[in-house]
Design a protein around this motif. Structure first.
Motif, mmCIF file in Angstrom:
data_model
loop_
_atom_site.group_PDB
_atom_site.id
_atom_site.type_symbol
_atom_site.label_atom_id
_atom_site.label_comp_id
_atom_site.label_asym_id
_atom_site.label_seq_id
_atom_site.Cartn_x
_atom_site.Cartn_y
_atom_site.Cartn_z
ATOM 1 N N GLY A 244 48.749 36.712 13.101
ATOM 2 C CA GLY A 244 48.107 35.474 12.687
ATOM 3 C C GLY A 244 48.971 34.588 11.828
ATOM 4 N N ALA A 245 50.264 34.909 11.711
ATOM 5 C CA ALA A 245 51.170 34.078 10.911
ATOM 6 C C ALA A 245 51.346 32.723 11.578
ATOM 7 N N PRO A 246 51.599 31.661 10.798
ATOM 8 C CA PRO A 246 51.763 30.341 11.401
ATOM 9 C C PRO A 246 53.064 30.248 12.202
ATOM 10 N N GLY A 247 53.027 29.405 13.221
ATOM 11 C CA GLY A 247 54.231 29.180 14.013
ATOM 12 C C GLY A 247 54.265 29.993 15.290
ATOM 13 N N SER A 248 55.329 29.778 16.053
ATOM 14 C CA SER A 248 55.533 30.461 17.332
ATOM 15 C C SER A 248 56.857 31.199 17.319
ATOM 16 N N VAL A 249 56.906 32.301 18.063
ATOM 17 C CA VAL A 249 58.137 33.074 18.190
ATOM 18 C C VAL A 249 58.536 33.113 19.657
ATOM 19 N N LEU A 250 59.814 33.409 19.874
ATOM 20 C CA LEU A 250 60.342 33.485 21.227
ATOM 21 C C LEU A 250 60.172 34.892 21.788
ATOM 22 N N ALA A 266 60.055 32.194 13.186
ATOM 23 C CA ALA A 266 58.844 31.467 13.579
ATOM 24 C C ALA A 266 59.122 29.971 13.500
ATOM 25 N N PHE A 267 58.852 29.284 14.588
ATOM 26 C CA PHE A 267 59.065 27.842 14.667
ATOM 27 C C PHE A 267 57.707 27.135 14.643
ATOM 28 N N HIS A 268 57.614 26.037 13.899
ATOM 29 C CA HIS A 268 56.365 25.291 13.781
ATOM 30 C C HIS A 268 56.399 24.089 14.728
ATOM 31 N N GLY A 269 55.295 23.912 15.466
ATOM 32 C CA GLY A 269 55.231 22.812 16.425
ATOM 33 C C GLY A 269 56.319 22.904 17.470
ATOM 34 N N ALA A 270 56.569 24.094 17.979
ATOM 35 C CA ALA A 270 57.749 24.338 18.802
ATOM 36 C C ALA A 270 57.504 24.069 20.277
ATOM 37 N N ARG A 271 58.579 23.648 20.951
ATOM 38 C CA ARG A 271 58.630 23.498 22.404
ATOM 39 C C ARG A 271 60.026 23.910 22.854
ATOM 40 N N VAL A 289 65.394 25.098 21.133
ATOM 41 C CA VAL A 289 64.003 24.933 20.712
ATOM 42 C C VAL A 289 63.878 23.637 19.916
ATOM 43 N N GLU A 290 62.909 22.812 20.300
ATOM 44 C CA GLU A 290 62.544 21.619 19.534
ATOM 45 C C GLU A 290 61.374 21.999 18.628
ATOM 46 N N HIS A 291 61.450 21.662 17.328
ATOM 47 C CA HIS A 291 60.408 22.113 16.401
ATOM 48 C C HIS A 291 60.383 21.241 15.158
ATOM 49 N N GLN A 292 59.327 21.428 14.344
ATOM 50 C CA GLN A 292 59.274 20.780 13.044
ATOM 51 C C GLN A 292 60.353 21.379 12.147
ATOM 52 N N ARG A 293 60.844 20.551 11.228
ATOM 53 C CA ARG A 293 61.905 21.043 10.343
ATOM 54 C C ARG A 293 61.391 22.135 9.402
ATOM 55 N N VAL A 295 57.250 23.791 7.698
ATOM 56 C CA VAL A 295 55.801 23.677 7.731
ATOM 57 C C VAL A 295 55.332 22.441 6.972
ATOM 58 N N ASN A 296 56.125 21.984 6.004
ATOM 59 C CA ASN A 296 55.759 20.814 5.209
ATOM 60 C C ASN A 296 56.494 19.546 5.629
ATOM 61 N N ASP A 297 57.420 19.654 6.573
ATOM 62 C CA ASP A 297 58.209 18.503 7.020
ATOM 63 C C ASP A 297 57.990 18.306 8.506
ATOM 64 N N PRO A 298 57.274 17.240 8.913
ATOM 65 C CA PRO A 298 57.010 17.045 10.337
ATOM 66 C C PRO A 298 58.182 16.468 11.109
#
Length: 365
Positions: A244-250, A266-271, A289-293, A295-298
């Motif tokens: 349940g941790a935030p973000g996505s993993v490969l 873990a990447f946030h907002g990743a594609r 991977v494209e992602h947010q910098r 969790v606090n920086d979009p």
């Protein structure tokens, strides 16, 4: 005895030496030179760089034995008064850049319009072909000079169509297909300039794929949550972080459906950045991977991840989401993201390519 009187040099009349010449002209030019230095140099120093926006229609080509990216881009604004007096305020340009070294081989202007786009259709050994909002443009790969464009393309003439959707590339026959303003279909062989008519069957087949009507280009997707790897058997995917941790993993999805973690980052907002349905950089053993910098920086960042170790080998902050990614013949990936063209290299680095930079005189480098 008579003696000859001694001879003396004749007495010359006294001459007043001329007064020293005053360098009046250089002194008069000095204020002018100082004014020019302050006017042109000062305006250059305080002016920001013009806005650069990459266009997504780039492609790879070979120039002097090097795999280069032919990248069209828009450049709005000038820097300093000298550029304002000598350069167009709005430009669309085409640059040939070696992504392996960052060298810009040439950079040429295509248009001075505010809203104008170009897409590279194909490139041979001598020429590259672009579909633009002013019709077909043929440039020389050696130096980027325009060989023919619009009505100047032999075989098109005044019947050319000033719309990008009227042009496409046929890779099987290695020729550029074009629809005329009257609905006819012609072809230009790769590295040729003149257009010639095609047979009825070919014209019928391409009439449904070409159009002289203006409209939005075909939608493209440069990212996804799952993509094929270079082998075509295995895949790579983004999954919710465990626990349940935030973000996505490969994870790496094997041929039998098993999911093997690729690192623990873990990447946030990743594609995943993809070229079609394939993960870019897979040929070099990486995924991008494209992602947010954070969790606090979009803000957006690109990270290159090693498939072997799961380690992030490089991260590059970019100004916007990825518009397009294209893998070159040697596995180097070119990525367009807003004002930036970057290269993901096989050595694990992601580097920006210096496109759109100009010196004091406006010469692009």
């Amino acid at each position: 005895m008579y003696r000859t009187p001694p001879q003396y040099p004749p007495v010359m009349p006294y001459q007043t030496p001329p007064p020293p010449r005053r360098r009046v002209l250089p002194l008069l030019l000095l204020p002018l030179a100082l004014f020019a230095l302050l006017f042109f140099g000062g305006s250059y120093a305080v002016s920001p760089e013009p806005e650069v926006e990459m266009q997504s229609g780039f492609a790879f080509a070979e120039v002097d034995g090097r795999d280069v990216v032919l990248a069209p881009y828009a450049r709005h604004g000038v820097r300093g008064m000298f550029q304002l007096m000598t350069q167009d305020l709005f430009q669309v340009r085409l640059a040939a850049t070696d992504p392996a070294t960052g060298d810009v081989l040439w950079d040429t202007q295509l248009s001075d319009r505010l809203v104008w786009e170009a897409s590279v259709l194909a490139a041979g050994q001598r020429h590259a072909y672009l579909a633009t909002d002013s019709g077909l443009v043929v440039v020389a790969l050696a130096d980027g000079s325009v060989v023919a464009e619009g009505a100047g393309v032999p075989g098109l003439g005044d019947a050319f169509a000033a719309v990008r959707t009227a042009y496409a590339y046929d890779p099987d026959a290695r020729r550029v297909m074009a629809m005329t303003a009257t609905g006819g279909v012609v072809a230009i062989g790769l590295d040729e300039v003149a257009a010639t008519p095609v047979d009825a069957a070919t014209a019928a087949a391409w009439s449904g794929r070409l159009s002289v009507q203006r409209g939005p280009g075909a939608p493209t997707s440069a990212t996804g949550v799952e993509a094929s790897l270079d082998s075509g058997v295995e895949r790579v995917a983004l999954r919710q972080a465990p626990g349940g941790a935030p973000g996505s993993v490969l994870v790496r999805v094997t041929a039998d459906g098993r999911e093997v973690p690729v690192g623990t980052t873990a990447f946030h907002g990743a594609r995943l950045v993809v070229d079609g349905v394939t993960a870019v950089a897979a040929a070099t053993g990486h995924v991008l991977v494209e992602h947010q910098r954070s969790v606090n920086d979009p803000g957006v960042a690109l990270s290159l991840v090693s498939l072997a170790t799961g380690q992030v080998t490089a991260t590059l902050a970019v100004d916007s989401r990825v518009d397009r990614a294209l893998v070159g013949p040697d596995g180097v990936t070119a990525v367009a993201a807003g004002e930036l063209l970057a290269a993901a290299r096989g050595d694990g680095r992601v580097v920006p390519l210096g496109i759109g930079l100009a010196d004091f005189f406006g010469a692009h480098r």
